[in-house]
Scaffold this active site. Structure first.
Site, short mmCIF file in Angstrom:
data_model
loop_
_atom_site.label_atom_id
_atom_site.label_comp_id
_atom_site.label_asym_id
_atom_site.label_seq_id
_atom_site.Cartn_x
_atom_site.Cartn_y
_atom_site.Cartn_z
N LYS A 1 25.46 -34.51 -109.17
CA LYS A 1 26.91 -34.37 -109.01
C LYS A 1 27.64 -34.87 -110.26
CE LYS A 1 28.50 -38.55 -106.82
NZ LYS A 1 29.33 -39.22 -105.85
N LYS B 1 31.43 -40.20 -112.95
CA LYS B 1 31.97 -41.04 -114.03
C LYS B 1 30.85 -41.81 -114.73
CE LYS B 1 36.19 -42.04 -111.48
NZ LYS B 1 36.69 -42.93 -110.42
N LYS C 1 22.39 -46.00 -106.23
CA LYS C 1 22.98 -46.83 -107.30
C LYS C 1 22.03 -47.94 -107.73
CE LYS C 1 27.95 -46.15 -106.81
NZ LYS C 1 29.26 -46.76 -106.57
P1 AMP Z 1 34.76 -42.30 -106.91
O1 AMP Z 1 34.98 -41.79 -108.27
O2 AMP Z 1 33.30 -42.49 -106.61
O3 AMP Z 1 35.62 -43.46 -106.52
O4 AMP Z 1 35.18 -41.12 -105.92
C1 AMP Z 1 36.51 -40.87 -105.55
C2 AMP Z 1 36.59 -39.65 -104.66
O5 AMP Z 1 36.14 -38.49 -105.38
C3 AMP Z 1 35.71 -39.70 -103.40
O6 AMP Z 1 36.39 -39.09 -102.31
C4 AMP Z 1 34.50 -38.90 -103.77
O7 AMP Z 1 33.86 -38.33 -102.66
C5 AMP Z 1 35.09 -37.83 -104.67
N1 AMP Z 1 34.11 -37.33 -105.65
C6 AMP Z 1 33.50 -38.06 -106.62
N2 AMP Z 1 32.66 -37.28 -107.36
C7 AMP Z 1 32.75 -36.02 -106.82
C8 AMP Z 1 32.15 -34.76 -107.13
N3 AMP Z 1 31.29 -34.63 -108.15
N4 AMP Z 1 32.47 -33.68 -106.37
C9 AMP Z 1 33.36 -33.80 -105.35
N5 AMP Z 1 33.96 -34.95 -105.01
C10 AMP Z 1 33.69 -36.06 -105.73
#
Ligand code: AMP
Ligand code: TRP
Length: 331
Positions: A194, A197, A111
């Site tokens: 990956k 957002k 990040k």
């Molecule tokens: P975040 O949006 O970073 O708060 O992620 C929320 C949850 O979604 C966490 O458990 C992440 O590990 C999961 N996550 C985020 N992006 C991915 C992705 N591209 N593939 C699988 N899991 C994801």
């Protein structure tokens, strides 16, 4: 019954990676666990957020979770800042975790990139707050995507050092629960990155609020290679985009990759993408519609979170008070 804790940042709209990698598993765990699900707004502001957007996205995220099947009555759903125990325990953990441990965190390196000096101190200690989230409830199972494994290991290191430094057996070991499939959903524009957002291209991800036409268009435009689909999983080697799309189809249709390739091997991407769009739409469209319906009543969403926070606080407060006594705060 094991206690589950997990969190998701209320930044941006939840996408297919969040759904398959996290939310879907949260929904499944509700059947036989006591679950606490948290919109981690304290984590969100480690990177500046427009305040009005943060409020709106907290509601939007809540609506997507409810629409996906999270049960706010049988389980607990709330926003992190509403329970002060998180920030209090995080401070104590800031004083337990070692700088050397944080320096190894790959998410911070990703990040912050080269511009490390210019990021918030909060982004750096982000994993300590995450450890506090879990430990404030003495939760032991933490469903997350693959990218969060390192943070869970760090949480265990912090808990162990706390126990050791204060001569107590207060915190237990926690386990990351990373489902084997869809732990890493990749970008539709680049199969080596990956789905995220924060990707500048909206075409790279499918949002959980996309309508059928938008989903179909994004899938049609998804990057692929010129070869037809292979007939077995080995043939996906070195073809990250094909692997991602086949993987998605497999999870959504309840098949394994070999079964998908038995059906679709030898096909060009045109017809396969059509089939993929169909399964995506049948899964996402009802969630998107229900999300829109829920968002029309923000007072209801706010009540769900407020009641969730009161119940969460009732669990965390005595635990964190005990920690404060252990470290010697006069109470
Ligand atoms: P975040 O949006 O970073 O708060 O992620 C929320 C949850 O979604 C966490 O458990 C992440 O590990 C999961 N996550 C985020 N992006 C991915 C992705 N591209 N593939 C699988 N899991 C994801
Ligand atoms: N850091 C997690 C993510 O970005 C979100 C999170 C915060 C979390 N606190 C948590 C996940 C506690 C599990 C448990 O995905």
């Amino acid at each position: 019954m094991k206690r589950v804790f997990s969190g998701i940042q209320p930044t941006g709209i939840p996408h297919l990676g969040n759904y398959l990698g996290a939310i879907r598993n949260w929904v499944a765990l509700q059947a036989d666990h006591e679950c606490i699900f948290c919109l981690v707004d304290l984590h969100a502001i480690t990177v500046w957020q427009n305040p009005a957007d943060l409020r709106e996205q907290t509601r939007q995220q809540t609506a997507v979770l409810l629409a996906s099947g999270i049960d706010p009555v049988g389980q607990i759903l709330f926003n992190q800042s509403a329970v002060s125990a998180h920030a209090r325990l995080a401070w104590i953990f800031n004083c337990v975790a070692r700088l050397g441990w944080l320096n190894r965190m790959t998410q911070f390196k990703d990040k912050a990139g080269k511009d490390r000096e210019n990021h918030s101190a909060g982004l750096y200690v982000y994993p300590n707050l995450m450890a506090a989230d879990i430990m404030a409830y003495k939760a032991t199972r933490v469903p997350v995507g693959d990218d969060q494994r390192q943070h869970i290991e760090l949480a265990n290191d912090i808990a162990q050092k706390f126990n050791h430094d204060y001569g107590v057996e207060f915190f237990q070991t926690i386990e990351a629960f990373v489902p084997p499939e869809a732990a890493r959903v990749m970008s539709l524009r680049d199969g080596t990155k990956k789905m995220s957002k924060s990707d500048a291209s909206a075409q790279s991800r499918i949002d959980m609020t996309d309508d059928a036409d938008t989903i179909a268009l994004k899938v049609r435009r998804a990057k692929t290679d010129p070869e037809p689909l292979p007939c077995a999983a080995e043939g996906l080697e070195g073809r990250p985009e094909a692997r991602n799309l086949v993987g998605l189809y497999a999870v959504l249709s309840g098949m394994n990759v070999d079964q998908v390739l038995t059906q679709h091997g030898g096909e060009g991407f045109g017809p396969f993408k059509q089939a993929l769009a169909d399964v995506l739409i049948s899964r996402i469209e009802p969630i998107a519609n229900e999300t829109r319906r829920l968002l029309a009543d923000t007072a209801h969403l706010d009540t769900v979170l407020r009641e969730g926070a009161a119940r969460a606080g009732a669990i965390a407060e005595p635990i964190v008070s005990e920690v404060e006594k252990i470290v010697g705060f006069l109470k």
